[in-house]
Design a protein around this motif. Structure first.
Motif, PDB file in Angstrom:
ATOM      1  N   ALA A   1       0.821  -1.212   0.000  1.00  0.00           N
ATOM      2  CA  ALA A   1       0.000   0.000   0.000  1.00  0.00           C
ATOM      3  C   ALA A   1       0.856   1.263   0.000  1.00  0.00           C
ATOM      4  N   SER A   2       2.065   1.173   0.526  1.00  0.00           N
ATOM      5  CA  SER A   2       2.941   2.345   0.580  1.00  0.00           C
ATOM      6  C   SER A   2       3.379   2.812  -0.803  1.00  0.00           C
ATOM      7  N   LEU A   3       3.157   1.988  -1.829  1.00  0.00           N
ATOM      8  CA  LEU A   3       3.532   2.352  -3.199  1.00  0.00           C
ATOM      9  C   LEU A   3       2.452   3.160  -3.911  1.00  0.00           C
ATOM     10  N   THR A   4       1.251   3.209  -3.349  1.00  0.00           N
ATOM     11  CA  THR A   4       0.131   3.849  -4.052  1.00  0.00           C
ATOM     12  C   THR A   4       0.332   5.340  -4.321  1.00  0.00           C
ATOM     13  N   PRO A   5       0.978   6.099  -3.428  1.00  0.00           N
ATOM     14  CA  PRO A   5       1.174   7.520  -3.750  1.00  0.00           C
ATOM     15  C   PRO A   5       1.940   7.735  -5.054  1.00  0.00           C
ATOM     16  N   LEU A   6       2.830   6.818  -5.380  1.00  0.00           N
ATOM     17  CA  LEU A   6       3.593   6.949  -6.625  1.00  0.00           C
ATOM     18  C   LEU A   6       2.692   6.793  -7.843  1.00  0.00           C
ATOM     19  N   VAL A   7       1.714   5.900  -7.761  1.00  0.00           N
ATOM     20  CA  VAL A   7       0.787   5.701  -8.875  1.00  0.00           C
ATOM     21  C   VAL A   7      -0.004   6.979  -9.121  1.00  0.00           C
ATOM     22  N   PHE A   8      -0.512   7.578  -8.060  1.00  0.00           N
ATOM     23  CA  PHE A   8      -1.272   8.828  -8.206  1.00  0.00           C
ATOM     24  C   PHE A   8      -0.363   9.971  -8.664  1.00  0.00           C
ATOM     25  N   GLU A   9       0.858   9.998  -8.171  1.00  0.00           N
ATOM     26  CA  GLU A   9       1.774  11.085  -8.523  1.00  0.00           C
ATOM     27  C   GLU A   9       2.123  11.094 -10.010  1.00  0.00           C
ATOM     28  N   TYR A  10       2.285   9.904 -10.583  1.00  0.00           N
ATOM     29  CA  TYR A  10       2.774   9.830 -11.957  1.00  0.00           C
ATOM     30  C   TYR A  10       1.709   9.457 -12.990  1.00  0.00           C
ATOM     31  N   HIS A  11       0.454   9.377 -12.592  1.00  0.00           N
ATOM     32  CA  HIS A  11      -0.572   8.893 -13.527  1.00  0.00           C
ATOM     33  C   HIS A  11      -0.736   9.776 -14.762  1.00  0.00           C
ATOM     34  N   ASP A  12      -0.417  11.077 -14.629  1.00  0.00           N
ATOM     35  CA  ASP A  12      -0.629  11.985 -15.755  1.00  0.00           C
ATOM     36  C   ASP A  12       0.597  12.107 -16.661  1.00  0.00           C
ATOM     37  N   LYS A  13       1.680  11.431 -16.306  1.00  0.00           N
ATOM     38  CA  LYS A  13       2.879  11.500 -17.134  1.00  0.00           C
ATOM     39  C   LYS A  13       3.468  10.121 -17.446  1.00  0.00           C
ATOM     40  N   CYS A  14       2.784   9.064 -16.977  1.00  0.00           N
ATOM     41  CA  CYS A  14       3.277   7.699 -17.190  1.00  0.00           C
ATOM     42  C   CYS A  14       2.094   6.796 -17.501  1.00  0.00           C
ATOM     43  N   CYS A  15       2.098   6.196 -18.690  1.00  0.00           N
ATOM     44  CA  CYS A  15       0.961   5.362 -19.096  1.00  0.00           C
ATOM     45  C   CYS A  15       0.839   4.114 -18.222  1.00  0.00           C
TER      46      CYS A  15
ATOM     47  N   ALA B   1       1.482   3.940 -14.949  1.00  0.00           N
ATOM     48  CA  ALA B   1       0.786   4.391 -13.750  1.00  0.00           C
ATOM     49  C   ALA B   1      -0.687   4.647 -14.052  1.00  0.00           C
ATOM     50  N   ARG B   2      -0.958   5.255 -15.204  1.00  0.00           N
ATOM     51  CA  ARG B   2      -2.344   5.552 -15.583  1.00  0.00           C
ATOM     52  C   ARG B   2      -3.160   4.267 -15.712  1.00  0.00           C
ATOM     53  N   ASN B   3      -2.595   3.253 -16.335  1.00  0.00           N
ATOM     54  CA  ASN B   3      -3.314   1.984 -16.511  1.00  0.00           C
ATOM     55  C   ASN B   3      -3.599   1.313 -15.163  1.00  0.00           C
ATOM     56  N   ILE B   4      -2.629   1.371 -14.259  1.00  0.00           N
ATOM     57  CA  ILE B   4      -2.822   0.793 -12.928  1.00  0.00           C
ATOM     58  C   ILE B   4      -3.919   1.546 -12.192  1.00  0.00           C
TER      59      ILE B   4
END
Length: 304
Positions: free
Chosen positions: A209-223, A225-228
């Protein structure tokens, strides 16, 4: 047998999750309250640690209030309490410490706290995930909440699993990490991409769960992260729909992951949502107050 129970001077509510635990002790006569926080208290993730953390918090609060736990009526709302064997074991471990005590799922305490005990649908998104309904006739229904190993879709832990899978997939296909998200995860885990698999085999749900902030942080610049993120949102929307079913009730989202997830939900789901009036800790305290007056015998489906 008389169902009425003599009022206790103190009530205790405990909200134990996969990442942290919050406890509140209240003097019913004076209204004075004491609050304490500690580590995780998931019965299915680490039973012994959950028991240890809960006992430490109660000892801290009783010391602050200058009272004995035997003067306290307590309700524990704990992650993993849907496992009846674990819930019973926990209750047996603490029952002698209190004037009266009940163990419920954190889904139940969230359900009662969210709308002050009135009919509602609650979906909690944190390290784990669970849905629950309190119907107009007092029926309680739980959806999901089976734990990390067999469920918890839409949770922070499962989003972290999706992220680690993406990293491992890149290592397998390319021999190195290429996406922005994968690079950020490798950096967070120590900078050595060869250690990712070893980390994942020993990681706990809270670690994922500690990895989730990275997904939200990069969703708009990394496909990647966006897919996840979109897969996570789909799981959350499915959980909301399945929980609400045919009940025409308002939906309340709770849990630390609900706030960052909310903007990505579809408009139909958003139209069902209302603000919470309270949280799982409030629900635990509400149920503890009820327990000082009448023995609670109802139970949630596959939980207490």
């Amino acid at each position: 047998m008389n169902d009425m129970i003599n009022k206790s001077e103190f009530i205790l509510g405990v909200d134990g999750g996969g990442t942290k635990t919050i406890a509140r002790l209240e003097n019913l006569h004076t209204g004075q309250q004491w609050l304490a926080t500690g580590g995780s208290a998931s019965l299915t993730n680490d039973f012994d640690l959950a028991l240890q953390h809960c006992k430490a918090l109660v000892a801290e609060l009783c010391a602050q209030a200058n009272c004995s736990s035997t003067d306290v009526t307590a309700v524990f709302g704990l992650a993993g309490a849907g496992n009846k064997e674990k819930a019973t074991e926990f209750k047996c471990s603490v029952v002698a410490d209190y004037k009266n005590v009940n163990i419920y799922t954190d889904a139940k305490t969230s359900l009662y706290g969210a709308n002050e005990g009135n009919p509602v649908v609650v979906v909690s998104l944190g390290t784990g995930s669970v849905g629950a309904v309190l119907t107009a006739d007092g029926k309680e229904i739980q959806i999901g909440g089976w734990g990390f190993n067999v469920g918890d879709e839409g949770s922070g832990a499962k989003m972290g699993v999706l992220a680690i899978r993406a990293v491992l997939s890149e290592l397998e296909d390319l021999g190195h990490v290429e996406s922005i998200l994968a690079q950020a995860i490798v950096s967070k885990l120590g900078g050595d991409q060869n250690n990712v698999l070893a980390w994942s085999t020993s990681a706990k749900p809270s670690d994922f769960a500690s990895l989730t902030p990275l997904v939200f942080e990069y969703h708009d610049k990394c496909c990647v992260a966006r897919n996840i993120l979109m897969e996570h949102v789909g799981h959350v929307e499915n959980l909301i729909d399945k929980t609400r079913s045919n009940y025409q009730l308002p939906v309340i989202l709770l849990g630390g992951l609900s706030i960052p997830t909310l903007p990505f939900l579809n408009s139909r789901i958003k139209s069902m949502l209302v603000e919470a009036k309270g949280n799982a800790l409030d629900g635990a305290c509400l149920l503890a107050k009820k327990l000082t007056q009448i023995q609670i015998t109802g139970c949630v489906i596959h939980g207490n």
